[in-house]
Design an enzyme around this catalytic site. Structure first.
Site, PDB file in Angstrom:
ATOM      1  NE  ARG A  81      -2.653   0.729   3.518  1.00 59.00           N
ATOM      2  CZ  ARG A  81      -3.330   0.352   4.605  1.00 59.00           C
ATOM      3  NH1 ARG A  81      -4.548  -0.154   4.486  1.00 59.00           N
ATOM      4  NH2 ARG A  81      -2.811   0.464   5.803  1.00 59.00           N
ATOM      5  CE  LYS A 183      -2.681   4.330   7.302  1.00 60.89           C
ATOM      6  NZ  LYS A 183      -4.022   4.620   7.787  1.00 60.89           N
ATOM      7  CD  GLU A 219     -12.225   4.414   4.012  1.00 63.14           C
ATOM      8  OE1 GLU A 219     -11.496   3.798   4.802  1.00 63.14           O
ATOM      9  OE2 GLU A 219     -11.790   5.186   3.153  1.00 63.14           O
TER      10      GLU A 219
HETATM   11  C1  LIG Z   1      -9.215   5.836   6.120  1.00 62.71           C
HETATM   12  C2  LIG Z   1      -8.926   4.472   6.632  1.00 62.71           C
HETATM   13  N1  LIG Z   1      -9.714   3.450   6.272  1.00 62.71           N
HETATM   14  C3  LIG Z   1      -9.481   2.193   6.685  1.00 62.71           C
HETATM   15  C4  LIG Z   1      -8.430   1.890   7.512  1.00 62.71           C
HETATM   16  C5  LIG Z   1      -8.173   0.472   7.934  1.00 62.71           C
HETATM   17  O1  LIG Z   1      -7.045  -0.024   7.283  1.00 62.71           O
HETATM   18  P1  LIG Z   1      -6.126  -1.135   7.959  1.00 62.71           P
HETATM   19  O2  LIG Z   1      -7.018  -2.282   8.239  1.00 62.71           O
HETATM   20  O3  LIG Z   1      -5.086  -1.430   6.926  1.00 62.71           O
HETATM   21  O4  LIG Z   1      -5.569  -0.525   9.181  1.00 62.71           O
HETATM   22  C6  LIG Z   1      -7.587   2.933   7.950  1.00 62.71           C
HETATM   23  C7  LIG Z   1      -6.483   2.662   8.879  1.00 62.71           C
HETATM   24  O5  LIG Z   1      -5.402   2.459   8.507  1.00 62.71           O
HETATM   25  C8  LIG Z   1      -7.815   4.238   7.478  1.00 62.71           C
HETATM   26  O6  LIG Z   1      -7.026   5.241   7.847  1.00 62.71           O
END
Ligand SMILES: Cc1ncc(COP(=O)(O)O)c(C=O)c1O
Length: 339
Positions: A81, A183, A219
């Site tokens: 990612r 991210k 989300e």
């Molecule tokens: C915007 C957002 N959505 C979803 C997630 C969940 O992702 P992960 O399961 O990789 O932590 C995160 C956290 O990292 C996030 O910042």
């Protein structure tokens, strides 16, 4: 090392021994970096990151397990990612092996900050940003990559009580064809105002709708969403403005392959959440957290009472069980750290 109260960890920054630092110029590969003592850094006020938000990061955790060793959970997915996020932000593309080696080196040097078995985890934050100055809008020349860590406990206060969420009508998190699936630091700055408003009104987090139709849920703050109805588990499809969560991917695999649920990655409406038997959100920080109620312009829709639903608890138990080696890692998700 300062004494840490392992029984009362929250989700806060705790300074540790060291952090990793590397530099890279545009057009060059990521190579050579090293550990330095934990501390503040110097930065030009004209740095690309400060002026134009050229930065992205990752989040993963290390766990002390029942087998008396420390493991990471699917860090290769964070590495992938990070490749995607750096590419989207015109930052020299991260090298996956380099990323993993930096995470591992930082973790090993701070291994005594990993909370004891079942007392929490060591949150690991790799972050990369544009360091050199720019006054015009453009990708800058030089970049800094750092990894720091912090022992953490639960993300939400309230001892696992189902969350009270509010639907954001006035703000979007991410635009279609924007940077919602990276991210990128800018996604989080966009979420601060709606989050603050929600907290001031007594809610735990915000549900964002898709910016194009304002019809589908995307989300919850920094977590992905799931809803169970009968034997079917649904989650918003990765539309481009949703972060592809590592936990999301793991929950999908567990639901399909271990629990025999029908799993759909699709467009999800608010009505489907209101009609669901259980709603929960997932993320590295939030793990698996039940949603108790969702408030929109029509008022509060109650989904769960004081307790987590049966499937939500089961999935939480399964994923945390794998992470702490209480149950076998059948998917090969663990990445043991050899001391
Ligand atoms: C915007 C957002 N959505 C979803 C997630 C969940 O992702 P992960 O399961 O990789 O932590 C995160 C956290 O990292 C996030 O910042």
């Amino acid at each position: 090392m300062a004494k840490i109260d392992w029984d009362n960890l929250g989700f806060n920054v705790v300074e540790t021994r060291s952090m990793y630092k590397a530099r890279c110029r545009q057009g060059e590969p990521w190579k050579s970096g090293g550990l330095i003592p934990y501390g503040t850094i110097k930065l030009s006020p004209a740095a690309g990151v400060l002026n134009y938000g050229q930065g992205c990061f990752e989040g993963t955790k290390a766990y002390q397990t029942a087998k008396d060793r420390v493991v990471l959970f699917r860090p290769e997915m964070n590495a992938k990612r990070m490749v995607m996020s750096t590419r989207r932000l015109c930052i020299p593309e991260m090298n996956q092996e380099f990323f993993l080696q930096a995470v591992e080196e930082t973790l090993k040097d701070n291994i005594d900050y990993v909370p004891p078995y079942n007392k929490g985890s060591l949150y690991i934050r790799p972050i990369v940003w544009g360091t050199s100055p720019a006054i015009g809008v453009r990708p800058v020349e030089e970049y800094t990559f750092m990894v720091f860590v912090s022992p953490v406990g639960p993300y939400f206060k309230g001892g696992g009580k189902p969350l009270r969420l509010i639907v954001s009508n006035d703000y979007h998190r991410a635009a279609p064809k924007g940077i919602g699936d990276a991210k990128a630091i800018g996604n989080y700055s966009a979420s601060l105002y709606p989050l603050t408003e929600a907290k001031n009104r007594g809610f735990d987090e915000v549900i964002y709708l898709d910016a194009k139709n304002e019809k589908f849920v995307e989300e919850v703050g920094s977590a992905n969403l799931f809803a169970l109805k009968g034997n079917t588990l649904i989650t918003p499809r990765l539309s481009g403005s949703i972060l592809p969560g590592v936990t999301r991917d793991s929950i999908i695999a567990l639901a399909k392959e271990k629990l025999g649920l029908e799993m759909l990655e699709t467009d999800v409406t608010l009505t489907e959440l209101y009609d669901a038997d259980e709603v929960f959100c997932t993320g590295t920080a939030v793990v698996v957290t039940a949603v108790g109620s969702i408030t929109d312009l029509d008022g509060e829709h109650r989904i769960a009472d004081e307790k987590m639903g049966r499937l939500t608890s089961k999935l939480k138990e399964m994923i945390t069980g794998i992470q702490h080696e209480d149950i076998p890692d059948e998917f090969g998700w663990l990445y043991p750290i050899k001391e």
